[in-house]
Design a protein around this motif. Structure first.
Motif, PDB file in Angstrom:
ATOM      1  N   LEU A  45       0.855  -1.182   0.000  1.00 54.67           N
ATOM      2  CA  LEU A  45       0.000   0.000   0.000  1.00 54.67           C
ATOM      3  C   LEU A  45       0.895   1.237   0.000  1.00 54.67           C
ATOM      4  O   LEU A  45       1.770   1.363   0.859  1.00 54.67           O
ATOM      5  CB  LEU A  45      -0.886   0.055   1.246  1.00 54.67           C
ATOM      6  CG  LEU A  45      -2.260  -0.591   1.172  1.00 54.67           C
ATOM      7  CD1 LEU A  45      -2.156  -2.070   0.972  1.00 54.67           C
ATOM      8  CD2 LEU A  45      -3.052  -0.253   2.403  1.00 54.67           C
ATOM      9  N   HIS A  46       0.668   2.119  -0.966  1.00 53.45           N
ATOM     10  CA  HIS A  46       1.364   3.405  -0.992  1.00 53.45           C
ATOM     11  C   HIS A  46       0.338   4.457  -0.582  1.00 53.45           C
ATOM     12  O   HIS A  46      -0.667   4.654  -1.252  1.00 53.45           O
ATOM     13  CB  HIS A  46       1.933   3.704  -2.376  1.00 53.45           C
ATOM     14  CG  HIS A  46       2.621   5.027  -2.458  1.00 53.45           C
ATOM     15  ND1 HIS A  46       3.657   5.371  -1.617  1.00 53.45           N
ATOM     16  CD2 HIS A  46       2.413   6.094  -3.264  1.00 53.45           C
ATOM     17  CE1 HIS A  46       4.058   6.603  -1.906  1.00 53.45           C
ATOM     18  NE2 HIS A  46       3.312   7.057  -2.904  1.00 53.45           N
ATOM     19  N   ILE A  47       0.585   5.105   0.552  1.00 54.05           N
ATOM     20  CA  ILE A  47      -0.350   6.059   1.137  1.00 54.05           C
ATOM     21  C   ILE A  47       0.121   7.472   0.813  1.00 54.05           C
ATOM     22  O   ILE A  47       1.246   7.836   1.135  1.00 54.05           O
ATOM     23  CB  ILE A  47      -0.427   5.869   2.668  1.00 54.05           C
ATOM     24  CG1 ILE A  47      -0.792   4.423   3.005  1.00 54.05           C
ATOM     25  CG2 ILE A  47      -1.422   6.846   3.274  1.00 54.05           C
ATOM     26  CD1 ILE A  47      -0.609   4.079   4.478  1.00 54.05           C
ATOM     27  N   THR A  48      -0.768   8.261   0.188  1.00 56.63           N
ATOM     28  CA  THR A  48      -0.413   9.631  -0.168  1.00 56.63           C
ATOM     29  C   THR A  48      -1.192  10.619   0.685  1.00 56.63           C
ATOM     30  O   THR A  48      -2.073  10.232   1.454  1.00 56.63           O
ATOM     31  CB  THR A  48      -0.629   9.888  -1.673  1.00 56.63           C
ATOM     32  OG1 THR A  48      -2.018   9.905  -1.962  1.00 56.63           O
ATOM     33  CG2 THR A  48       0.069   8.828  -2.512  1.00 56.63           C
TER      34      THR A  48
ATOM     35  N   CYS B 204       1.240  -7.029  -5.888  1.00 59.41           N
ATOM     36  CA  CYS B 204       0.408  -5.940  -6.378  1.00 59.41           C
ATOM     37  C   CYS B 204       0.727  -4.692  -5.563  1.00 59.41           C
ATOM     38  O   CYS B 204       1.053  -4.790  -4.376  1.00 59.41           O
ATOM     39  CB  CYS B 204      -1.069  -6.314  -6.226  1.00 59.41           C
ATOM     40  SG  CYS B 204      -2.197  -5.076  -6.875  1.00 59.41           S
ATOM     41  N   LEU B 205       0.634  -3.532  -6.216  1.00 53.50           N
ATOM     42  CA  LEU B 205       0.861  -2.259  -5.551  1.00 53.50           C
ATOM     43  C   LEU B 205      -0.448  -1.482  -5.570  1.00 53.50           C
ATOM     44  O   LEU B 205      -1.036  -1.278  -6.638  1.00 53.50           O
ATOM     45  CB  LEU B 205       1.954  -1.466  -6.281  1.00 53.50           C
ATOM     46  CG  LEU B 205       3.270  -2.209  -6.537  1.00 53.50           C
ATOM     47  CD1 LEU B 205       4.191  -1.374  -7.411  1.00 53.50           C
ATOM     48  CD2 LEU B 205       3.957  -2.581  -5.242  1.00 53.50           C
ATOM     49  N   LEU B 206      -0.925  -1.073  -4.404  1.00 56.25           N
ATOM     50  CA  LEU B 206      -2.147  -0.282  -4.298  1.00 56.25           C
ATOM     51  C   LEU B 206      -1.773   1.137  -3.883  1.00 56.25           C
ATOM     52  O   LEU B 206      -1.066   1.313  -2.888  1.00 56.25           O
ATOM     53  CB  LEU B 206      -3.101  -0.859  -3.249  1.00 56.25           C
ATOM     54  CG  LEU B 206      -3.516  -2.316  -3.373  1.00 56.25           C
ATOM     55  CD1 LEU B 206      -4.440  -2.695  -2.219  1.00 56.25           C
ATOM     56  CD2 LEU B 206      -4.201  -2.574  -4.696  1.00 56.25           C
ATOM     57  N   VAL B 207      -2.226   2.132  -4.631  1.00 58.58           N
ATOM     58  CA  VAL B 207      -2.037   3.526  -4.243  1.00 58.58           C
ATOM     59  C   VAL B 207      -3.334   3.914  -3.552  1.00 58.58           C
ATOM     60  O   VAL B 207      -4.373   4.073  -4.178  1.00 58.58           O
ATOM     61  CB  VAL B 207      -1.734   4.425  -5.447  1.00 58.58           C
ATOM     62  CG1 VAL B 207      -1.402   5.842  -4.976  1.00 58.58           C
ATOM     63  CG2 VAL B 207      -0.575   3.856  -6.275  1.00 58.58           C
ATOM     64  N   PHE B 208      -3.265   4.016  -2.213  1.00 59.73           N
ATOM     65  CA  PHE B 208      -4.472   4.078  -1.381  1.00 59.73           C
ATOM     66  C   PHE B 208      -4.262   4.999  -0.193  1.00 59.73           C
ATOM     67  O   PHE B 208      -3.592   4.580   0.749  1.00 59.73           O
ATOM     68  CB  PHE B 208      -4.809   2.655  -0.915  1.00 59.73           C
ATOM     69  CG  PHE B 208      -6.054   2.547  -0.088  1.00 59.73           C
ATOM     70  CD1 PHE B 208      -7.291   2.516  -0.708  1.00 59.73           C
ATOM     71  CD2 PHE B 208      -5.998   2.473   1.286  1.00 59.73           C
ATOM     72  CE1 PHE B 208      -8.459   2.412   0.043  1.00 59.73           C
ATOM     73  CE2 PHE B 208      -7.151   2.372   2.050  1.00 59.73           C
ATOM     74  CZ  PHE B 208      -8.383   2.336   1.424  1.00 59.73           C
TER      75      PHE B 208
ATOM     76  N   VAL C 205      -3.050  -0.756  -8.634  1.00 55.22           N
ATOM     77  CA  VAL C 205      -4.453  -0.364  -8.508  1.00 55.22           C
ATOM     78  C   VAL C 205      -4.488   0.987  -7.805  1.00 55.22           C
ATOM     79  O   VAL C 205      -3.920   1.153  -6.731  1.00 55.22           O
ATOM     80  CB  VAL C 205      -5.287  -1.405  -7.737  1.00 55.22           C
ATOM     81  CG1 VAL C 205      -6.741  -0.950  -7.637  1.00 55.22           C
ATOM     82  CG2 VAL C 205      -5.197  -2.766  -8.409  1.00 55.22           C
ATOM     83  N   ILE C 206      -5.164   1.926  -8.437  1.00 56.98           N
ATOM     84  CA  ILE C 206      -5.247   3.290  -7.936  1.00 56.98           C
ATOM     85  C   ILE C 206      -6.615   3.517  -7.304  1.00 56.98           C
ATOM     86  O   ILE C 206      -7.638   3.323  -7.959  1.00 56.98           O
ATOM     87  CB  ILE C 206      -4.993   4.296  -9.078  1.00 56.98           C
ATOM     88  CG1 ILE C 206      -3.556   4.125  -9.574  1.00 56.98           C
ATOM     89  CG2 ILE C 206      -5.284   5.712  -8.628  1.00 56.98           C
ATOM     90  CD1 ILE C 206      -3.239   4.884 -10.835  1.00 56.98           C
ATOM     91  N   ALA C 207      -6.607   3.920  -6.038  1.00 53.51           N
ATOM     92  CA  ALA C 207      -7.832   4.263  -5.310  1.00 53.51           C
ATOM     93  C   ALA C 207      -7.798   5.776  -5.097  1.00 53.51           C
ATOM     94  O   ALA C 207      -7.268   6.272  -4.111  1.00 53.51           O
ATOM     95  CB  ALA C 207      -7.899   3.510  -3.988  1.00 53.51           C
TER      96      ALA C 207
END
Length: 190
Positions: free
Chosen positions: A13-16, A89-93, A124-126
């Motif tokens: 999870l990549h948290i912005t 998998c990489l999730l931008v969330f 996957v971009i959230a």
């Protein structure tokens, strides 16, 4: 809400820096309760640290947790190869407008952005976009050109700024469903 388990063994999870980041610790707890064997790795932009404590993430996630800055000592070396541990998998969330525009422009000015630029893993971009115009839509079209990029389904949420209803992609169950589909497509037929 249709809830699916993540079909892999490890996720990132990549948290912005959206105010939605304040909710991510709860979502990590939810994800690990639903998937007890899943390893969750996390990267956090410095702007996201205004909304959550990295220390709390280190207690909730069971993988590597690092701040997305070149001068941080805990950035894993595999980001240079588009990897985060053994994540599948990489999730931008959540994915802020700034992050998506930088990603669409091909920028790699942070470790996580570089990882996202060079990876062949599903992304996957959230998103938590505040609005849209021709420039935003053009950049989103650019991101959709990448075969390994998909967007979480939009859900109705409430904007923190004015309490108005809005359609957002900040939807972890939906992001997991999209990730599972992408993983299935990438696996050889049995």
């Amino acid at each position: 809400m249709n809830v699916e388990q993540f079909e892999g063994a490890e996720v990132h999870l990549h948290i912005t820096g959206s105010i939605s980041a304040a909710l991510v610790p709860w979502w990590i707890h939810w994800l690990r309760e639903l998937n007890p064997e899943l390893t969750v790795n996390v990267s956090v932009t410095r702007s996201a640290t205004r909304f959550l404590a990295v220390r709390s993430l280190r207690h909730l996630a069971n993988g590597r947790v690092w701040v997305d800055a070149w001068d941080e000592s805990d950035v894993p070396p595999e980001v240079n190869s588009g990897r985060s541990g053994a994540s599948e998998c990489l999730l931008v969330f959540p994915a802020t407008l700034d992050t998506l525009m930088r990603l669409a422009q091909g920028r790699a000015d942070s470790p996580a952005l570089m990882m996202l630029q060079v990876t062949d893993l599903p992304i996957v971009i959230a998103d938590t976009l505040p609005g849209s115009n021709e420039i935003v839509e053009a950049n989103l079209r650019t991101l959709r050109l990448r075969s390994n990029v998909a967007f979480a389904p939009r859900v109705t949420g409430v904007r923190a700024s004015n309490r108005a209803a809005a359609e957002v992609g900040f939807n972890l169950p939906g992001a997991i469903a999209v990730a599972n589909e992408m993983l299935k497509k990438g696996r050889p037929s049995e």
